[in-house]
Design an enzyme around this catalytic site. Structure first.
Site, PDB file in Angstrom:
ATOM      1  CB  CYS A  43      -0.331  11.248  19.035  1.00 51.10           C
ATOM      2  SG  CYS A  43      -0.002   9.778  18.319  1.00 51.10           S
ATOM      3  CB  CYS A  48       1.987  10.294  14.881  1.00 53.12           C
ATOM      4  SG  CYS A  48       1.641  10.063  16.590  1.00 53.12           S
ATOM      5  CE  LYS A  51       2.858  10.699  10.323  1.00 55.93           C
ATOM      6  NZ  LYS A  51       3.792  11.698  11.177  1.00 55.93           N
ATOM      7  CE1 TYR A 178       6.948  14.589  13.350  1.00 55.37           C
ATOM      8  CE2 TYR A 178       8.607  15.700  14.440  1.00 55.37           C
ATOM      9  CZ  TYR A 178       7.421  14.985  14.335  1.00 55.37           C
ATOM     10  OH  TYR A 178       6.531  15.286  15.719  1.00 55.37           O
ATOM     11  CD  GLU A 182       6.215  12.439   9.229  1.00 57.43           C
ATOM     12  OE1 GLU A 182       6.904  11.295   9.609  1.00 57.43           O
ATOM     13  OE2 GLU A 182       5.455  12.992   9.635  1.00 57.43           O
ATOM     14  CG  HIS A 436      16.789 -14.648  -0.213  1.00 55.07           C
ATOM     15  ND1 HIS A 436      17.344 -13.463  -0.767  1.00 55.07           N
ATOM     16  CD2 HIS A 436      16.496 -15.469  -1.398  1.00 55.07           C
ATOM     17  CE1 HIS A 436      17.391 -13.597  -1.953  1.00 55.07           C
ATOM     18  NE2 HIS A 436      17.077 -14.821  -2.417  1.00 55.07           N
ATOM     19  CD  GLU A 441      17.902 -11.016   1.789  1.00 61.18           C
ATOM     20  OE1 GLU A 441      18.920 -12.383   1.523  1.00 61.18           O
ATOM     21  OE2 GLU A 441      16.937 -11.119   0.742  1.00 61.18           O
TER      22      GLU A 441
END
Length: 447
Positions: A43, A48, A51, A178, A182, A436, A441
């Site tokens: 990692c 990750c 990355k 993934y 990616e 908002h 939302e």
């Protein structure tokens, strides 16, 4: 706590191993760790974290592309791969130092060398030193799996992609998971010509089909060339380029070929056979719910066990292991409703059951969606729409899954994952006033 050299010896100083070491030491155990590569594991060093920094760097290209609509005039902007790469590698060095400080501050002894198991309570280091331990923990993670085809030695994996001397003008990516998606997205955004080769007609298995289809549509609109139901048969060098053969089609010319066909448990050469540790067919170490292997004194956590290959899961497993053995708090990990994300552009994220899974298990489900164009995208020439999706049990109203694609989806989903874990209903979302204007939302306005 024992008559051994160490109460705990950990092989592998990645996320799971470091957490287990730190927690065990805080409980009073005498702990040592061996790491043959760099502290931090996949990692931090080659996964990750670097990355995600490349993702941020590539996202800036899109922002520049429609800066004029925000009122900004930016002249002469250019991209320097070496500058981005150097920054990322420098931060990886910083993080590795922090991980090392964590170990030393907890008085965990670190051996920067390979270790193998030579007995239920014995470990041999590459330097020739043999040490004993009351408990041995294997936390060696996973390693890229490369298919066997002529010229595979000319290709790179996710381990090497961070160290490229130059940005490839053209890149072929093999894989449909993934990691493949990616890096295809990163280099596409940076201006590379990207082709994705996948042996099946589906990518991102395990994610909601409707969300994945939206991702594919956007990726193709952005110029990524997908070649489905085929795989690389041969790669050969042709001058400064590589020729990628995929059957009867003309070979693809590329500067680099990235193999991203998955990762396998990194269990080879650890001496596991000498102590009777059982392995699955794919090399994963078999463990029980308390991370114990078939050898009573040996445990394993993280990707080497091939349960859920995510860093936060490995960390939790390492923590639970240390608490159970050295903290007097025997506990297990709950693997239900673990959120995950794919950092494509735009990113997608999900937690809980997909629509297919929910219909298979529950039968009667309701699906609520919001298909919208994020306000941020109004400034872009890309007519890209976000998609949020909620799967609900028709009988109880309990939310079974939430899946989404759009800007900042992973940031939004983390909070939604708390609601799923807490067992909230669709009504709880309906009762919540919308924030908002925001993309999030849409989660309380689903129809």
């Amino acid at each position: 706590m024992s008559d051994y050299d160490y109460d705990l010896f950990v092989i592998g100083a990645g996320s799971g191993g470091v957490r287990a070491s730190r927690i065990a030491a805080s409980h009073g155990a005498k702990v040592a760790v061996a790491e043959e590569h760099r502290i931090g594991g996949t990692c931090v060093i080659r996964g990750c974290v670097p990355k995600k920094m490349l993702v941020y760097g590539s996202m800036f290209a899109e922002e520049l592309g429609h800066a004029d609509k925000y009122g900004w005039t930016i002249e002469g902007a250019t991209f320097d791969w070496n500058a981005l790469r150097s920054f990322v590698m420098a931060d990886v060095d910083r993080l590795e130092g922090l991980y090392g400080n964590t170990l030393s501050s907890h008085e965990v002894e670190l051996f920067r060398e390979r270790a193998t198991i030579t007995g239920p309570h014995e470990v041999k280091l590459a330097s020739g030193k043999t040490v004993s331990a009351g408990t041995i923990l294997i936390a060696t993670g996973g390693w890229p799996s490369v298919p066997d085809f002529p010229g595979n030695d000319l290709c790179i994996t996710s381990n090497e992609v961070f160290h490229l001397e130059q940005q490839p003008k053209s890149l072929v990516v093999q894989g449909g998971g993934y990691i493949a998606m990616e890096f295809a997205s990163i280099f596409n955004a940076l201006g590379s010509e990207v082709s994705v080769i996948n042996r099946s007609n589906k990518v991102l298995r395990g994610y909601d089909v409707q969300i994945v289809e939206r991702m594919l549509h956007i990726a193709m609109e952005r110029g990524i060339d997908f070649r489905m139901s085929c795989e690389i048969e041969k790669v050969e060098r042709d001058g400064d380029c590589l020729l990628v053969h995929i059957g009867t089609e003309n070979p693809i010319r590329a500067d680099q070929v990235l193999i991203a066909t998955g990762r396998k448990p990194n269990s080879e050469g650890l001496g596991l056979e000498s102590v009777g540790v059982e392995l699955a067919e794919n090399g994963a170490i078999k463990v029980d719910e308390y991370n114990q292997t078939s050898c009573e004194s040996i445990y394993a956590v993280g990707d080497v066990t091939d349960r859920v290959q995510l860093t936060p899961v490995a960390i939790r497993e390492g923590h639970a292991f240390a608490d159970s053995l050295f903290g007097g708090n025997k506990r297990t990990i709950d693997y239900d409703n673990i959120p995950s994300a794919v950092f494509t552009q735009p990113p997608l994220a999900g937690v809980g059951m997909t629509e297919t899974e929910a219909r298979s298990q529950y039968g009667g489900v309701k699906v609520y969606t919001s298909d919208f164009r994020p306000m941020k995208n109004l400034f872009s020439d890309h007519v890209e729409r976000g998609l949020y999706k909620m799967i609900v049990d028709d009988t109880s109203g309990k939310i079974l899954g939430i899946h989404m694609i759009g800007p900042e989806s992973p940031e939004i989903l983390q909070v939604a994952a708390v609601a799923i874990k807490a067992g909230l209903t669709k009504q709880a979302f309906d009762d919540t006033v919308a924030l908002h204007p925001s993309m999030s939302e849409e989660l309380v306005l689903l129809k």
